[in-house]
Design an enzyme around this catalytic site. Structure first.
Site, PDB file in Angstrom:
ATOM      1  CG  MET A 175     -21.755  36.786  -5.204  1.00 46.51           C
ATOM      2  SD  MET A 175     -19.996  36.796  -5.519  1.00 46.51           S
ATOM      3  CE  MET A 175     -19.826  38.311  -6.419  1.00 46.51           C
ATOM      4  CB  ALA A 231     -24.227  44.339  -2.452  1.00 47.99           C
ATOM      5  N   GLY A 240     -32.299  44.733  -9.493  1.00 44.34           N
ATOM      6  CA  GLY A 240     -32.077  43.602 -10.406  1.00 44.34           C
ATOM      7  C   GLY A 240     -32.271  42.278  -9.686  1.00 44.34           C
ATOM      8  CG  HIS A 241     -29.554  40.999  -6.608  1.00 41.66           C
ATOM      9  ND1 HIS A 241     -28.786  42.095  -6.316  1.00 41.66           N
ATOM     10  CD2 HIS A 241     -28.708  40.043  -7.048  1.00 41.66           C
ATOM     11  CE1 HIS A 241     -27.507  41.821  -6.561  1.00 41.66           C
ATOM     12  NE2 HIS A 241     -27.439  40.579  -7.019  1.00 41.66           N
ATOM     13  CD  GLN A 299     -18.169  34.451  -7.886  1.00 35.69           C
ATOM     14  OE1 GLN A 299     -18.832  33.502  -7.480  1.00 35.69           O
ATOM     15  NE2 GLN A 299     -18.708  35.396  -8.657  1.00 35.69           N
ATOM     16  CE  LYS A 325     -24.038  42.947 -14.472  1.00 34.45           C
ATOM     17  NZ  LYS A 325     -23.408  43.661 -13.405  1.00 34.45           N
TER      18      LYS A 325
HETATM   19  O1  PAF Z   1     -23.725  36.431 -10.244  1.00 33.63           O
HETATM   20  C1  PAF Z   1     -23.375  36.322  -9.057  1.00 33.63           C
HETATM   21  O2  PAF Z   1     -23.798  37.085  -8.181  1.00 33.63           O
HETATM   22  C2  PAF Z   1     -22.409  35.221  -8.680  1.00 33.63           C
HETATM   23  O3  PAF Z   1     -21.452  35.010  -9.674  1.00 33.63           O
HETATM   24  C3  PAF Z   1     -23.107  33.903  -8.291  1.00 33.63           C
HETATM   25  C4  PAF Z   1     -23.857  33.313  -9.462  1.00 33.63           C
HETATM   26  C5  PAF Z   1     -24.066  34.153  -7.142  1.00 33.63           C
HETATM   27  C6  PAF Z   1     -22.071  32.881  -7.833  1.00 33.63           C
HETATM   28  O4  PAF Z   1     -21.342  33.328  -6.737  1.00 33.63           O
END
Ligand code: PAF
Length: 284
Positions: free
Chosen positions: A28, A30, A34-35, A62, A150
């Site tokens: 998502m 930002a 970790g990403h 979500q 996480k």
């Molecule tokens: O973990 C996230 O960043 C979100 O829940 C995901 C998996 C990208 C779905 O929008």
């Protein structure tokens, strides 16, 4: 070379030209370390000749609280720079209207693993997650998709969806990445006040203090939960409260009457409006 693509139709034609295997890192935005580790793992999975794709999409369906969605950080230019540095081949940055028809009426719902933890306190959250993840899988048809551990309930649900709906993708879970003081990395950390940020490692400390009881052979869930609650609440700053604190079976994510097999002690805590999650595994 990074291609930033918004529309699904242009994404599809770009994908046809990119080499396989393809690894997808759904995010998502930002982006934090970790990403970036997810992206590096994705590269290891597909090799130097394969394709690493990342999606950056703040998925509105979500979010269970409007203020959380509205204040979610969206530093897109910075995120794209980071993707480029990490050697991501394709970044997908759709608008809401690119992914969702105004009269959309189908959702993916999981009905067992989603009952507790975040599923209980964030109604509809996992329907939104699974729906967008399945859409991304359908659009990208990745060979592998990489997610952080996480969000362990999210990961369990995605694995279950892939199994139950025969989605042909390998799911890889990457260990939680932490700040040096133990706080699990999260895009939401940057929204904490400095006082709350300084206090936030208490979450990890509380879970570890409870987990340490396993060495004594403790089997009572209440004892673990009381210990964690004590450390979470002791001299906590104003604005702090526990959203949930639960001990569940590691595999089924259902509450336990006795800790005799691996269990997950998980919590979500609020600092003001900012909600942080973390968990530990207890091995009796
Ligand atoms: O973990 C996230 O960043 C979100 O829940 C995901 C998996 C990208 C779905 O929008």
């Amino acid at each position: 070379m990074i291609t930033c693509i918004a529309e699904v139709s242009s994404l599809r034609s770009a994908l046809r030209k990119l080499p396989r295997p393809l690894a997808l890192v759904p995010t998502m935005g930002a982006l934090h370390e970790g990403h970036l580790q997810l992206m590096r793992t994705a590269r290891e999975k597909v090799g130097p000749e394969g394709t690493v794709a990342a999606s950056i999409f703040v998925n509105p369906i979500q979010f269970d609280r409007a203020e959380d969605l509205e204040s979610y950080p969206q530093p897109l230019a910075e995120d794209l720079e980071l993707c480029e540095k990490e050697g991501v081949n394709l970044a997908f940055t759709p608008e809401v209207g690119d992914l969702y028809a105004p009269d959309r009426s189908v959702l993916v719902t999981e009905s067992l693993l989603a009952r507790n933890l975040c599923g209980a306190t964030r109604p509809g959250h996992f329907d939104g997650v699974l729906t967008v993840v399945l859409k991304l899988f359908n659009i990208f048809q990745p060979d592998v998709a990489v997610f952080g551990k996480k969000d362990f309930q999210q990961l369990a649900l995605i694995r279950r969806m892939v199994r139950d709906l025969d989605v042909p993708v390998e799911i890889h879970g990457h260990p939680t990445v932490r700040e040096t003081d133990g706080l699990a990395m999260s895009s939401r950390n940057r929204k904490l006040t400095s006082d709350h940020r300084a206090d936030a490692p208490r979450i990890r400390r509380a879970l570890i203090a409870a987990r340490d009881l396993a060495a004594t052979g403790e089997q009572s869930p209440t004892v673990y939960l009381d210990a964690a609650r004590h450390h979470l609440c002791k001299e906590a700053p104003s604005g702090f409260h526990i959203d949930y604190l639960e001990l569940v079976d590691h595999m089924t994510l259902q509450p336990l009457s006795k800790v005799t097999s691996p269990a997950t002690l998980a919590t979500a805590c609020f600092y003001g409006e900012i909600r942080l999650i973390d968990h530990v595994t207890i091995r009796p």
